[in-house]
Design an enzyme around this catalytic site. Structure first.
Site, PDB file in Angstrom:
ATOM      1  N   GLU A 127       0.845  -1.186   0.000  1.00 49.01           N
ATOM      2  CA  GLU A 127       0.000   0.000   0.000  1.00 49.01           C
ATOM      3  C   GLU A 127       0.886   1.244   0.000  1.00 49.01           C
ATOM      4  O   GLU A 127       1.832   1.317   0.776  1.00 49.01           O
ATOM      5  CB  GLU A 127      -0.903   0.020   1.240  1.00 49.01           C
ATOM      6  CG  GLU A 127      -1.907   1.156   1.191  1.00 49.01           C
ATOM      7  CD  GLU A 127      -2.846   1.191   2.403  1.00 49.01           C
ATOM      8  OE1 GLU A 127      -3.653   2.131   2.478  1.00 49.01           O
ATOM      9  OE2 GLU A 127      -2.769   0.304   3.264  1.00 49.01           O
ATOM     10  N   GLY A 266       3.433   2.435  10.434  1.00 46.75           N
ATOM     11  CA  GLY A 266       3.305   1.746  11.712  1.00 46.75           C
ATOM     12  C   GLY A 266       3.031   0.268  11.519  1.00 46.75           C
ATOM     13  O   GLY A 266       3.634  -0.574  12.184  1.00 46.75           O
ATOM     14  N   MET A 268       0.658  -2.700   8.598  1.00 48.22           N
ATOM     15  CA  MET A 268      -0.114  -2.878   7.365  1.00 48.22           C
ATOM     16  C   MET A 268      -1.051  -4.059   7.512  1.00 48.22           C
ATOM     17  O   MET A 268      -0.656  -5.145   7.936  1.00 48.22           O
ATOM     18  CB  MET A 268       0.846  -3.100   6.189  1.00 48.22           C
ATOM     19  CG  MET A 268       0.144  -3.285   4.855  1.00 48.22           C
ATOM     20  SD  MET A 268      -0.839  -1.836   4.420  1.00 48.22           S
ATOM     21  CE  MET A 268      -2.143  -2.602   3.451  1.00 48.22           C
ATOM     22  N   GLU A 269      -2.312  -3.844   7.118  1.00 52.22           N
ATOM     23  CA  GLU A 269      -3.403  -4.786   7.393  1.00 52.22           C
ATOM     24  C   GLU A 269      -3.564  -5.864   6.339  1.00 52.22           C
ATOM     25  O   GLU A 269      -4.686  -6.380   6.153  1.00 52.22           O
ATOM     26  CB  GLU A 269      -4.720  -4.008   7.513  1.00 52.22           C
ATOM     27  CG  GLU A 269      -5.253  -3.386   6.215  1.00 52.22           C
ATOM     28  CD  GLU A 269      -4.783  -1.989   5.917  1.00 52.22           C
ATOM     29  OE1 GLU A 269      -5.390  -1.313   5.084  1.00 52.22           O
ATOM     30  OE2 GLU A 269      -3.788  -1.558   6.537  1.00 52.22           O
ATOM     31  N   ASN A 270      -2.513  -6.272   5.648  1.00 51.63           N
ATOM     32  CA  ASN A 270      -2.625  -7.308   4.625  1.00 51.63           C
ATOM     33  C   ASN A 270      -3.498  -8.462   5.105  1.00 51.63           C
ATOM     34  O   ASN A 270      -3.347  -8.936   6.226  1.00 51.63           O
ATOM     35  CB  ASN A 270      -1.242  -7.856   4.290  1.00 51.63           C
ATOM     36  CG  ASN A 270      -0.203  -6.783   4.142  1.00 51.63           C
ATOM     37  OD1 ASN A 270      -0.320  -5.927   3.284  1.00 51.63           O
ATOM     38  ND2 ASN A 270       0.804  -6.802   5.002  1.00 51.63           N
ATOM     39  N   HIS A 302      -6.238  -1.493  15.468  1.00 49.68           N
ATOM     40  CA  HIS A 302      -6.496  -0.798  14.207  1.00 49.68           C
ATOM     41  C   HIS A 302      -6.316  -1.739  13.017  1.00 49.68           C
ATOM     42  O   HIS A 302      -7.192  -1.831  12.143  1.00 49.68           O
ATOM     43  CB  HIS A 302      -5.548   0.398  14.082  1.00 49.68           C
ATOM     44  CG  HIS A 302      -5.697   1.178  12.816  1.00 49.68           C
ATOM     45  ND1 HIS A 302      -6.480   2.305  12.728  1.00 49.68           N
ATOM     46  CD2 HIS A 302      -5.185   0.980  11.566  1.00 49.68           C
ATOM     47  CE1 HIS A 302      -6.429   2.779  11.493  1.00 49.68           C
ATOM     48  NE2 HIS A 302      -5.651   1.992  10.766  1.00 49.68           N
ATOM     49  N   GLU A 303      -5.183  -2.439  12.985  1.00 47.26           N
ATOM     50  CA  GLU A 303      -4.925  -3.306  11.843  1.00 47.26           C
ATOM     51  C   GLU A 303      -5.893  -4.490  11.807  1.00 47.26           C
ATOM     52  O   GLU A 303      -6.333  -4.912  10.729  1.00 47.26           O
ATOM     53  CB  GLU A 303      -3.477  -3.805  11.859  1.00 47.26           C
ATOM     54  CG  GLU A 303      -2.431  -2.699  11.899  1.00 47.26           C
ATOM     55  CD  GLU A 303      -2.609  -1.635  10.838  1.00 47.26           C
ATOM     56  OE1 GLU A 303      -3.100  -1.952   9.741  1.00 47.26           O
ATOM     57  OE2 GLU A 303      -2.255  -0.472  11.107  1.00 47.26           O
ATOM     58  N   HIS A 306      -9.278  -3.443  10.434  1.00 49.43           N
ATOM     59  CA  HIS A 306      -9.259  -3.280   8.979  1.00 49.43           C
ATOM     60  C   HIS A 306      -9.769  -4.526   8.251  1.00 49.43           C
ATOM     61  O   HIS A 306     -10.137  -4.435   7.076  1.00 49.43           O
ATOM     62  CB  HIS A 306      -7.840  -2.989   8.497  1.00 49.43           C
ATOM     63  CG  HIS A 306      -7.538  -1.538   8.312  1.00 49.43           C
ATOM     64  ND1 HIS A 306      -8.375  -0.666   7.650  1.00 49.43           N
ATOM     65  CD2 HIS A 306      -6.457  -0.794   8.688  1.00 49.43           C
ATOM     66  CE1 HIS A 306      -7.843   0.535   7.627  1.00 49.43           C
ATOM     67  NE2 HIS A 306      -6.676   0.493   8.250  1.00 49.43           N
ATOM     68  N   GLU A 325      -9.532   4.385   6.378  1.00 44.94           N
ATOM     69  CA  GLU A 325      -8.675   4.841   7.468  1.00 44.94           C
ATOM     70  C   GLU A 325      -9.426   5.668   8.509  1.00 44.94           C
ATOM     71  O   GLU A 325      -9.261   5.476   9.711  1.00 44.94           O
ATOM     72  CB  GLU A 325      -7.482   5.623   6.918  1.00 44.94           C
ATOM     73  CG  GLU A 325      -6.551   4.785   6.058  1.00 44.94           C
ATOM     74  CD  GLU A 325      -5.944   3.591   6.791  1.00 44.94           C
ATOM     75  OE1 GLU A 325      -6.052   3.513   8.024  1.00 44.94           O
ATOM     76  OE2 GLU A 325      -5.378   2.716   6.104  1.00 44.94           O
TER      77      GLU A 325
END
Length: 876
Positions: A127, A266, A268-270, A302-303, A306, A325
């Site tokens: 991303e 910080g 990444m929500e893969n 947070h992740e 997502h 976001e």
């Protein structure tokens, strides 16, 4: 590096993709300098894109193309065109299988986008547009495909991970490992992930509300395996909270997290394989502060959140970035508020918003929550997209109420599961679920800038009617000179002379959300016996500035009596700001500085109030930061800001010394460390007291800091004591403490980053000479974003005093580092340059030095697109 020539992308030009990719099969043969990537795509013409068979346009950057095949037949090079940033392939059928072979060089990929190496570990960051650095592909979020990934690697990489579930594992004749992963959910390429390394992991299980068991794994280097417990616990809490509050269950059989030292963001929500910056996931009491524990809990949540607000329902295009976001930041903020102190969480978020996001709104890169255009999408991972976007979602929650918002989110997820959608789709779901019209509210997505509410009042004693007049306006921003009125939820209460909340309606409600929708509006409250004192914008119900002429006495009253804890804190900030503004004016005029006794006594009353949450007391005792004062100033005079704030802080410390000392001693305890909200609150207040005491530079205060540093059983107390010594002890004492700290923690990357940051941000210790010396330290690495942020970013963003030395040397230093970084990592360079982009707001002699530094960046030539966009817009 990509061409730096500006190529502006506009929202108005959005077109659906010409072709869709139903499935994607990837095959990686990992080598540091020559990784072979084979992609096999099932492509079909998009029925929504119109007639004909236009060429297939694929994105690709820094790739070595080896071959192209369609339906098993090799396409000669004469038939396709290699473009500066992609590939154009003529096609003669509506459905076909495309196979591409290409090579990449992970070892030389210092941009940390695509596939790269971190401490010998392969990892990815795709991303926003990193996948195009892996292979040729329609790298846009509205092309969603089911991915199957095979990884082939030498035996020194025993852990091979990708999205979804592992479906096959083998070993080749020459001993290489082969693992295949399959993700059953269609996703855009930006959510692709791959990790390969010699890693260890911790494992746990989570049982969903429907009874499914999910395996949880957290991977890291062996030396960090003892730092995973807090993140794992946070993950399980987040999973349960999302089920209870949003009804969202996890959908795969496994959820994996990997800690990486080299990372631009910080985390990444893969899908199914979250990759985290090590600093945002690894923690132990010995090595992480309370702030780190809370930040990790929030980022892990947070992740994970997502998975639904970003993965299952994703963005149609990058202009809609706040769709995922802003919504997810709201979700993680509410989670953190439920896990800790709701009032303090709100205070922390608003303080950052007012200081940094309001500055962004007033600067050269100001843009709406849904931008109209961009040159480089990486520049729009901003506070406006995230934090202001969160405030926009919060306002919808405020307008609809918790139950109405839940109805809207349920409809949104049900209606758009598996789709790439827009901010409009989100708002429409909220409208349809609740039968409301949010047409005017949509202006929050399209208009930039921070609205200003000018509030005045009047009381008619004869009729007992109190009238509030609210006038809204919004300053001009680049490309938007005129603004239409916003729809603003304006929460308030009214206090009587005894500090009690007055009823605001026939039902006796003492808290009301007014809906401000016009340029000027009046609101009346009847049946009052006396003129009330308004408590305005309770809980910071909208991201606006409120101008109301509170007297000094009224602010003191609100600090003591307001039932809204946020507004108690806000009153303390307003009181301090008024005093500091006067001190700045006196400094400029050469007058004697004096802090009003009323301010000192207000702070004393807060400090002595044992009924308040200690964390709230700590927040109320903190003077507005120099950065906040600068943001609120019409014209920034850095020297006056520093002088005023240093004077006020010292006066408070001297006047309250006995109370501060008593409070400090009361909060010292021998309990085992716990990151619980109650314990964090006590440590926060204790260390606030220590910081104030150290300001006096009295021998007993310095001795107190030395004693805490020597005896500290956790990193929170150790770092707080070291900061006090750096800022206020003699150089030899500070140097000895620094060396002791480093000798103990030199083997821990995250603690060394903290050690760097404490020095670079110290007004006393962080001189430009010392900062340059830190860059020569063996532990510093220019290719590591965390270390760059700690040293260069710590100096430029958190050391207001030294960065703004009147000779302008700090500005030129930053320019030099940005130029060097742009050759390595354009994203970090573009973010780091921000402190000198607002040169127009400074007094002329300082602003011109900033502008000259910024111009030197532009004149250096061959800038990345990331940096070019920021610098060119800032020099206009």
């Amino acid at each position: 590096m990509r061409d730096a020539q500006p190529r502006t992308v506009y929202l108005k030009d959005y077109r659906v993709p010409d072709y869709l990719v139903d499935s994607t099969r990837l095959h990686f043969e990992l080598q540091p300098k020559a990784t072979l990537v084979k992609s096999q795509l099932q492509v079909r013409r998009n029925p929504e894109a119109g007639e004909g068979l236009p060429p297939l346009q694929l994105d690709g950057v820094e790739l070595e193309l080896l071959s192209v095949s369609i339906d098993g037949e090799l396409v000669p090079a004469s038939r396709y065109r290699e473009l500066p940033e992609g590939l154009s392939i003529p096609v003669d059928k509506a459905e076909f299988t495309l196979e591409i072979h290409n090579r990449i060089n992970p070892e030389e990929n210092t941009s940390l986008e695509g596939l790269y190496l971190s401490n010998g570990m392969y990892c990815t960051q795709c991303e926003a547009e990193g996948f195009r650095k892996i292979t040729y592909y329609p790298d846009r979020p509205d092309v969603m495909s089911k991915f199957t990934t095979t990884i082939v690697a030498p035996r020194q990489y025993p852990v091979l991970l990708s999205n979804g579930n592992e479906i096959e594992r083998a070993t080749t004749e020459d001993g290489r490992q082969v693992v295949t992963w399959e993700d059953p959910f269609a996703k855009p390429a930006y959510l692709f992930a791959l990790v390969a390394g010699d890693l260890q992991h911790v494992e746990d299980r989570f049982t969903t509300a429907s009874g499914r068991e999910v395996k949880l794994q957290l991977f890291t280097e062996a030396k960090n395996i003892g730092k995973c417990e807090h993140a794992m616990r946070s993950l399980k809490k987040a999973m349960r909270w999302d089920e209870e509050v949003y009804g969202r269950e996890y959908d795969l059989d496994i959820f994996m997290v990997v800690a990486v030292d080299h990372f631009n963001m910080g985390a990444m929500e893969n899908k199914g394989l979250n990759i985290f910056n090590s600093a945002c996931v690894l923690a132990s009491p010995d090595t992480a502060t309370d702030a780190s524990f809370q930040r990790i809990e929030a980022i892990v949540a947070h992740e994970y959140f997502h998975n639904w607000s970003g993965n299952r329902v994703t963005c149609r295009d990058w202009f809609q970035l706040s769709l995922k976001e802003g919504f997810t930041v709201f979700r993680d903020a509410e989670f953190s508020a439920d896990m800790n102190s709701r009032a303090v969480k709100r205070i922390e978020d608003v303080a950052m918003l007012r200081t940094a996001q309001f500055a962004e709104d007033a600067g050269p890169m100001a843009h709406p929550v849904r931008p109209d255009s961009y040159m480089e999408i990486s520049n729009f991972y901003t506070l406006t997209i995230y934090e202001k976007g969160e405030e926009v979602v919060r306002m919808i929650h405020t307008l609809l109420g918790a139950a109405g918002f839940r109805k809207g989110s349920d409809l949104y997820f049900e209606r758009h599961d598996g789709q790439a959608v827009t901010c409009e789709d989100f708002v429409k779901a909220m409208e349809d679920a609740n039968g409301v019209d949010l047409g005017q509210f949509r202006r929050w997505y399209s208009q930039a800038g921070t609205p200003v509410l000018n509030v005045s009042d009047d009381f008619d004693a004869a009729s007992g009617t109190y009238t509030l007049t609210v006038k809204q306006s919004c300053p001009a921003t680049p490309g938007q000179e005129e603004k239409l009125p916003f729809h603003i939820p304006f929460a308030l209460g009214l206090l009587d002379s005894d500090g009690n909340d007055l009823p605001l309606d026939a039902e006796g409600n003492t808290h009301k959300v007014l809906q401000v929708t016009e340029a000027e509006q009046q609101f009346r409250f009847a049946g009052l016996q006396e003129k009330p004192l308004p408590s305005l914008l309770r809980g910071f119900s909208a991201p606006v500035r409120v101008c109301y002429e509170y007297s000094l006495e009224q602010l003191q009253f609100l600090m003591r009596c307001d039932s809204d804890e946020f507004n108690r804190w806000d009153a303390s900030q307003r009181l301090a700001f008024a005093a500091l503004e006067k001190l700045q004016a006196d400094f400029r005029n050469g007058d004697t500085l004096q802090l009003p006794a009323a301010v000192i006594e207000s702070y004393r009353s807060v400090l002595q109030n044992r009924e308040l949450d200690p964390a709230l007391v700590a927040e109320m005792l903190a003077l507005p930061s120099a950065q906040t004062l600068a943001e609120q100033a019409q014209t920034i005079d850095a020297e006056a800001i520093v002088a005023a704030r240093d004077f006020a802080r010292r006066e408070l410390a001297l006047a309250l010394k006995d109370d501060l000392h008593a409070c400090y001693l009361r909060l010292c305890n021998e309990r085992e460390y716990s990151p619980s909200a109650a314990d964090i609150a006590e440590r926060s207040l204790k260390n606030t007291c220590l910081a104030y005491l150290a300001v006096t530079q009295a021998a007993d205060a310095v001795a107190l800091a030395e004693a805490q540093f020597a005896a500290a059983a956790n990193m929170t107390d150790s770092a707080a004591a070291l900061a006090a010594l750096l800022n206020h002890a003699a150089d030899d004492v500070a140097q000895a403490a620094l060396q002791t700290f480093y000798d103990r923690w030199q083997g821990d990357t995250q603690v060394v980053e903290l050690w760097f940051g404490l020095q670079s941000s110290s007004a006393s210790w962080g001189t430009l000479g010392n900062v340059r010396a830190l860059m020569q330290h063996p532990a510093f690495e220019m290719k590591n974003p965390n270390k760059v942020r700690a040293v260069i970013g710590g100096f430029a963003n958190r050391n207001f005093t030294r960065f703004h030395d009147t000779d302008g040397s700090g500005f030129q230093f930053l320019a030099e580092q940005v130029i060097a970084l742009d050759k390595l990592n354009p994203q970090i360079a573009a973010r780091l340059v921000t402190p000198i982009t607002r040169w127009k707001k400074y007094i002329p002699e300082m602003g011109e030095k900033m502008r000259a530094a910024l111009q030197s960046v532009m004149d250096s030539g061959n800038l990345s697109r990331d940096l070019y966009e920021v610098v060119s817009k800032s020099l206009v």
